[in-house]
Structure formats: C-alpha cells, structure tokens
Scaffold this motif. Structure first.
Motif, short mmCIF file in Angstrom:
data_model
loop_
_atom_site.label_atom_id
_atom_site.label_comp_id
_atom_site.label_asym_id
_atom_site.label_seq_id
_atom_site.Cartn_x
_atom_site.Cartn_y
_atom_site.Cartn_z
N ILE A 100 3.54 49.23 -1.44
CA ILE A 100 3.23 47.82 -1.26
C ILE A 100 2.48 47.63 0.05
O ILE A 100 2.86 48.19 1.08
N LEU A 101 1.41 46.85 0.00
CA LEU A 101 0.61 46.55 1.19
C LEU A 101 0.58 45.04 1.39
O LEU A 101 0.28 44.29 0.46
N ASN A 102 0.89 44.59 2.60
CA ASN A 102 0.84 43.18 2.94
C ASN A 102 -0.43 42.96 3.77
O ASN A 102 -0.46 43.24 4.96
N LEU A 103 -1.48 42.50 3.12
CA LEU A 103 -2.76 42.32 3.80
C LEU A 103 -2.70 41.09 4.70
O LEU A 103 -2.28 40.01 4.27
N GLN A 104 -3.13 41.26 5.93
CA GLN A 104 -3.16 40.17 6.91
C GLN A 104 -4.59 39.91 7.37
O GLN A 104 -4.89 39.95 8.55
N GLY A 105 -5.45 39.71 6.40
CA GLY A 105 -6.86 39.48 6.70
C GLY A 105 -7.69 40.75 6.67
O GLY A 105 -8.92 40.68 6.82
N GLU A 106 -7.06 41.91 6.50
CA GLU A 106 -7.82 43.16 6.44
C GLU A 106 -8.43 43.35 5.05
O GLU A 106 -8.13 42.60 4.11
N SER A 107 -9.22 44.39 4.92
CA SER A 107 -9.77 44.76 3.62
C SER A 107 -9.48 46.23 3.36
O SER A 107 -9.35 47.04 4.29
N PRO A 120 -2.90 36.23 -6.14
CA PRO A 120 -4.20 35.55 -6.34
C PRO A 120 -4.84 35.08 -5.05
O PRO A 120 -6.02 34.72 -5.05
N SER A 121 -4.09 35.09 -3.94
CA SER A 121 -4.68 34.70 -2.66
C SER A 121 -5.62 35.76 -2.11
O SER A 121 -6.36 35.51 -1.15
N ILE A 122 -5.62 36.94 -2.70
CA ILE A 122 -6.47 38.04 -2.25
C ILE A 122 -7.80 38.00 -2.99
O ILE A 122 -7.83 37.89 -4.22
N ASN A 123 -8.88 38.09 -2.25
CA ASN A 123 -10.21 38.18 -2.86
C ASN A 123 -10.47 39.62 -3.29
O ASN A 123 -10.10 40.56 -2.59
N GLU A 146 -9.44 41.92 -0.13
CA GLU A 146 -9.55 41.36 1.21
C GLU A 146 -8.85 40.02 1.26
O GLU A 146 -8.87 39.25 0.30
N GLY A 147 -8.22 39.74 2.39
CA GLY A 147 -7.58 38.44 2.57
C GLY A 147 -6.14 38.57 3.01
O GLY A 147 -5.77 39.52 3.70
N ARG A 148 -5.33 37.62 2.57
CA ARG A 148 -3.92 37.59 2.93
C ARG A 148 -3.07 37.56 1.67
O ARG A 148 -3.30 36.73 0.79
N THR A 183 -13.25 49.36 6.48
CA THR A 183 -14.22 49.67 7.54
C THR A 183 -15.06 50.90 7.21
O THR A 183 -16.04 51.17 7.90
N LEU A 184 -14.70 51.62 6.16
CA LEU A 184 -15.37 52.88 5.84
C LEU A 184 -16.26 52.75 4.60
O LEU A 184 -15.92 52.02 3.66
N ALA A 185 -17.37 53.44 4.61
CA ALA A 185 -18.27 53.50 3.46
C ALA A 185 -18.51 54.98 3.15
O ALA A 185 -19.32 55.63 3.83
N PRO A 186 -17.82 55.54 2.16
CA PRO A 186 -17.95 56.97 1.90
C PRO A 186 -19.32 57.35 1.36
O PRO A 186 -19.98 56.55 0.69
N GLU A 187 -19.73 58.55 1.69
CA GLU A 187 -20.94 59.10 1.08
C GLU A 187 -20.53 60.33 0.30
O GLU A 187 -19.47 60.92 0.55
N PHE A 188 -21.35 60.70 -0.66
CA PHE A 188 -21.02 61.84 -1.51
C PHE A 188 -21.87 63.04 -1.11
O PHE A 188 -23.08 62.92 -0.92
N VAL A 189 -21.20 64.16 -0.98
CA VAL A 189 -21.89 65.40 -0.62
C VAL A 189 -21.52 66.46 -1.66
O VAL A 189 -20.44 66.41 -2.25
#
Length: 230
Positions: A100-107, A120-123, A146-148, A183-189
């Motif tokens: 379980i993850l409780n998002l506090q504005g993070e993504s 449903p409060s999460i985008n 993303e969201g809360r 915060t991360l954007a993976p690339e494929f190698v």
C-alpha cells in the motif's frame, strides 16, 4: 478443544478490523477496501464483498479519447473496474504480494500489470513504452499515478527497492520491474553479449536503465506479457 479444529481455523483466519483507513492489508496477499464512495480496481480482482456495492467496467469514454486510444494499444492489462457504494471489498491478484502506498502529492509509475487499486482522488495516465513494444511480446506499458490518496500495487513475492543516484544508475530486467518514482524516465538499452550468454529469447537482451534521483522497485520473478493477438 483439540488442535486444528474448525473453530481454531476460523479464529486464525477470520477477518479482523484494524482501523487503518480506506485500504487495509487483511493478509499480505488480500486487500480490504473500506468503501464509502468510489474506488478504482483492476478488473477481475474482486474476491468478496459485503454491503451495498455496485461494480461497473470502465466506460470507453470515461477518461477521454486520449486514454481510450492508449487502452486500445495496451490491451486488456489496463482494464479497470469502478466499485461504488458502502461496504467492505476484498481484492487480490493471483496471490501476489500487496503493498500500500499513501501518495502525498508525489508521482509514481507502476507496471500496468501490477496496479491493483487506487482512490479516485489520484490522477492517472497510461504510458506505452513505444520503443520497446516491438522487442517484448505485447510491448510494455505503465500507469502514472499522481496526487493524494491510497494506491495498492502487487509483486510476485517480496519487492526490493533500489535507490537511484546520478552517479549510480540502476539497470533492470523489464519483466521484473514493478514500479519507479515519477522523477525517473527509464531508457532502454540492449546487450547482445548478455543475450548470447543467457541463451534465452530476445527479451533477455533488453534492460531498463534508470538515471537521476529516485528509486525503482523490482521483484524476484519475470512476468511474461502477451499481446491480444498472441
């Protein structure tokens, strides 16, 4: 009373109210949702419920045309159901371990197959990894949250979280990657030598490379994804 009686079994396994809020881990592999309103869950994840709850498949146009087209590309793995009402809802996914993850504005990005439920409060938005679609059977997609609010993700066995720093990137097997920070954007190698060394299919030579600041969650299991055509 003798050991292993039915009463013993019932007392040991019966549902227990822990007062933890909307999402409670009833067991490590069973999520209890104390529903008072609405929740999104993976289609087919309902195990049991009590109370007055209505279930609906996600409407084609419910989230806009853009998501509809993305859903058509990514197949049934992203199908959601909407549970509305009041009661207790129990959801699970093939006995996978639930976090379980409780998002506090993070993504956070979650592999589409590993997203179990969210408020449903999460985008949210579906992201198809186009560059790898032709390399892995059925491609690979993820959902950005993303969201809360509360979200529940799943993994085969216990997940391991690896911290990513600018001077220490992390490489993962796409089939064993569960989630990563927004915060991360993976690339494929690709690594031809690894493919040759392992002697496996083409998917084994592809790795996800995470660079920057954040974290990535992996599981000790390789999930194989199939397209709708397969």
């Amino acid at each position: 009373m003798s050991r292993y009686s039915i009463d013993d079994f019932v007392n040991e396994t019966k549902q227990k109210d822990r007062g933890e809020g909307v999402f409670e881990l009833e067991t490590p592999r069973m999520l209890e949702i104390n529903l008072n309103g609405q929740i999104w869950a993976k289609a087919g994840a309902m195990v049991s419920y009590r109370g007055s709850i209505k279930f609906e498949r996600e409407g084609i146009f419910e989230h806009g045309l853009g998501k509809m087209f993305k859903k058509a590309l990514t197949g049934e793995g992203t199908s959601l159901m909407k549970a509305t009402g009041n009661g207790k809802l129990y959801v699970a996914d093939q006995g996978k371990k639930i976090s379980i993850l409780n998002l506090q504005g993070e993504s956070i990005y979650v592999n589409g197959n590993d997203l179990l439920a969210f408020e449903p409060s999460i985008n949210w938005d579906i992201k198809l990894m186009k560059r790898v679609a032709g390399m892995l059977a059925g491609g690979l997609f993820n959902v950005r949250l993303e969201g809360r609010g509360m979200a529940a993700i799943t993994s085969h066995y216990e997940p391991l979280t690896l911290l990513v720093t600018p001077d220490n990137p992390v490489y993962t097997d796409p089939n064993a990657t569960v989630a990563w920070s927004g915060t991360l954007a993976p690339e494929f190698v690709t690594d031809i030598s690894l493919k040759t060394f392992l002697g496996r299919g083409s998917g084994e030579s592809i790795q996800m490379k995470f660079s920057g600041n954040g974290f990535v969650v992996v599981q000790p299991f390789e999930e194989i994804y199939y397209s709708q055509q397969s």
